[in-house]
Design an enzyme around this catalytic site. Structure first.
Site, PDB file in Angstrom:
ATOM      1  N   ARG A  55      -0.856  -0.788  -8.822  1.00 25.21           N
ATOM      2  CA  ARG A  55      -2.212  -0.354  -8.475  1.00 25.21           C
ATOM      3  C   ARG A  55      -2.268   1.179  -8.532  1.00 25.21           C
ATOM      4  O   ARG A  55      -1.464   1.854  -7.888  1.00 25.21           O
ATOM      5  CB  ARG A  55      -2.568  -0.809  -7.062  1.00 25.21           C
ATOM      6  N   ASP A 107       0.841  -1.194   0.000  1.00 23.40           N
ATOM      7  CA  ASP A 107       0.000   0.000   0.000  1.00 23.40           C
ATOM      8  C   ASP A 107       0.880   1.248   0.000  1.00 23.40           C
ATOM      9  O   ASP A 107       2.030   1.201   0.437  1.00 23.40           O
ATOM     10  CB  ASP A 107      -0.858   0.046   1.277  1.00 23.40           C
TER      11      ASP A 107
END
Ligand SMILES: Cc1cc2nc3c(=O)[nH]c(=O)nc-3n(C[C@H](O)[C@H](O)[C@H](O)COP(=O)(O)OP(=O)(O)OC[C@H]3O[C@@H](n4cnc5c(N)ncnc54)[C@H](O)[C@@H]3O)c2cc1C
Length: 308
Positions: A184, A134
Site C-alpha cells: 500500500r 499500517d
C-alpha cells in the site's frame, strides 16, 4: 494548521476536551462507523454489497502495557472469525498497527508485536483473507519492515505500507516490488522532521508518482491509497503503460472520504478497498484526518458550534 492539530493529537487535555464536546459523536461517525464489532461487520457488509472491498482497522495505537497489547490482538482474532462466519472474506481484510500489539513496549516490544502479528496473520489465513501492517512514525519503519519480512515467511500475502513523504521510500518500493508482494502506497500522516521527510506537499506528490512508477513496473500488487485525483490518474496511466491487468493492483480510500469516487472507480471494474476503522479509541485517528484537510476542521468546528 497541520502541525498544530498533530500536536493536539498527542495532548491529553485537548483529547479530553474533544472527546467530551457535544456533537463530537456525529463528527466521529463520519469517519468511524462505530465502536463495536457489530458496527464494523455492518459497515463491511454494506460496502461489500456496493461492490467495494474493505480493510477493517481496530482502533488503538501506542500501547503501553503487554496486557493491553494482548487485548488488541484478541480483538483482531475475534473480528477475523466474525468476517469468515459472515461470509465477508476474502473481500474484507484487516489493517494492523503494530504499535497496538506491543511494538513500542520497552525491551522486547518488537518480539511481542511479532508474536501477536504472527497469530493474527494465521487467523486471517484461516478466515480466507490477509492482514496489512499500517506504517506509523518513521522511528518504527525499520522495525515494521523487519516484522513484515519475518511474518511473510509463513504468510506471504501480508501487506506492507510505505509512505511517500519519507525520503527513503523510493528505495523501499524497489525492495518490496517483488512477486506476490502487496504494497500500500500512501502519502503519510504523521509529523516528521525534514531530515527524513519531504515537507513540501508538491515534493511529496512527486515522490508518490516516482514510487508508483516503481511499484507498477514491479512484480508485486500495488495498493494505491490516496484520494488525490491527479495521483489516481497517474496510477491508471502507469498501470496501462505496464500492461497491468485490472486485477493486479487496487485503489484504497478511507471510510467517509470521497465515497462517490470509490463507487465510480469500482463501477469501472477496479478493486477499491475502503479502510474502515472501528472501536472506541478513535481520537488519534480522527485528529490525523482533521490535519489532512482544513475542510474537515471546518466541518468539525461547525458541528461543535451548532450545539454549544
Ligand atoms: C487506505 C488508506 C490507508 C492509509 N494507511 C496509512 C498508514 O498506514 N500510514 C500513514 O501514515 N498514513 C496512512 N494513510 C493516510 C495517508 O498517508 C494520507 O494522510 C491520507 O490518505 C491523505 O492523503 P491523500 O493521498 O488522500 O491526499 P491529500 O493531500 O490529503 O488530498 C489530495 C487531494 O485529494 C482530494 N481529497 C482529499 N480528501 C478529500 C475529501 N474529503 N473530499 C474530496 N476530495 C478530497 C482533494 O482533491 C485533495 O486536494 C492511509 C490512507 C488511506 C487512503
Amino acid at each position: 494548521m497541520r502541525s498544530l492539530i498533530l500536536a493536539a493529537s498527542r495532548n491529553a487535555t485537548v483529547e479530553h476536551l474533544v472527546e467530551t464536546a457535544p456533537l463530537t459523536r456525529a463528527v466521529v461517525h463520519r469517519f468511524v462507523p462505530g465502536p463495536g464489532e457489530d458496527d464494523a461487520v455492518a459497515a463491511a457488509r454494506t460496502l461489500v454489497a456496493d461492490g467495494l472491498a474493505v480493510s477493517l482497522d481496530h482502533l488503538g495505537e501506542d500501547t503501553t502495557d503487554p496486557e493491553q497489547a494482548a487485548v488488541a490482538a484478541k480483538a483482531y482474532l475475534s473480528i477475523l472469525d466474525r468476517l469468515a462466519v459472515e461470509g465477508l472474506t476474502p473481500e474484507a481484510e484487516v489493517s494492523l498497527k503494530l504499535s497496538a500489539v506491543g511494538q513500542a513496549l520497552p525491551g522486547d516490544g518488537e518480539r511481542i508485536a511479532l508474536e501477536h502479528a504472527h497469530l493474527i496473520c494465521a487467523a486471517a489465513e484461516r478466515a480466507g483473507t490477509a492482514v496489512t501492517f499500517d506504517m506509523e512514525e518513521h522511528t518504527t519503519t525499520d522495525s515494521t519492515l523487519r516484522i513484515l519480512a519475518e511474518v511473510r515467511k509463513d504468510f506471504p500475502a501480508t501487506g506492507a505500507v510505505l509512505q511517500a513523504y519519507l525520503r527513503r521510500t523510493e528505495t523501499d518500493c524497489r525492495d518490496l516490488a517483488t512477486a506476490g508482494s502487496r504494497v500500500r502506497l500512501c502519502k503519510g500522516a504523521y509529523e516528521e522532521p525534514p531530515s527524513v521527510a519531504y515537507e513540501d506537499r508538491h515534493e511529496v506528490d512527486l515522490s508518490y508518482a516516482r514510487c508508483l512508477a516503481v511499484l507498477m513496473a514491479g512484480a508485486g500488487r500495488p495498493m494505491v491509497a490516496t484520494h488525490d485525483p491527479r495521483l489516481i490518474a497517474i496510477a491508471l496511466d502507469r498501470a496501462a503503460a505496464n500492461s497491468r491487468p485490472v486485477d493486479t493492483y487496487e485503489f484504497q480510500m478511507l471510510y467517509g472520504v470521497r465515497p462517490k469516487e470509490q463507487l465510480r472507480l469500482a463501477r469501472l471494474g477496479h478493486t477499491v478497498r475502503v479502510y474502515t476503522p472501528y472501536g472506541v479509541d478513535w481520537y488519534g485517528y480522527l485528529m490525523r484526518r482533521l490535519a489532512e484537510r482544513p475542510a474537515n476542521v471546518a466541518f468539525f468546528l461547525r458541528a461543535l458550534a451548532t450545539r454549544s
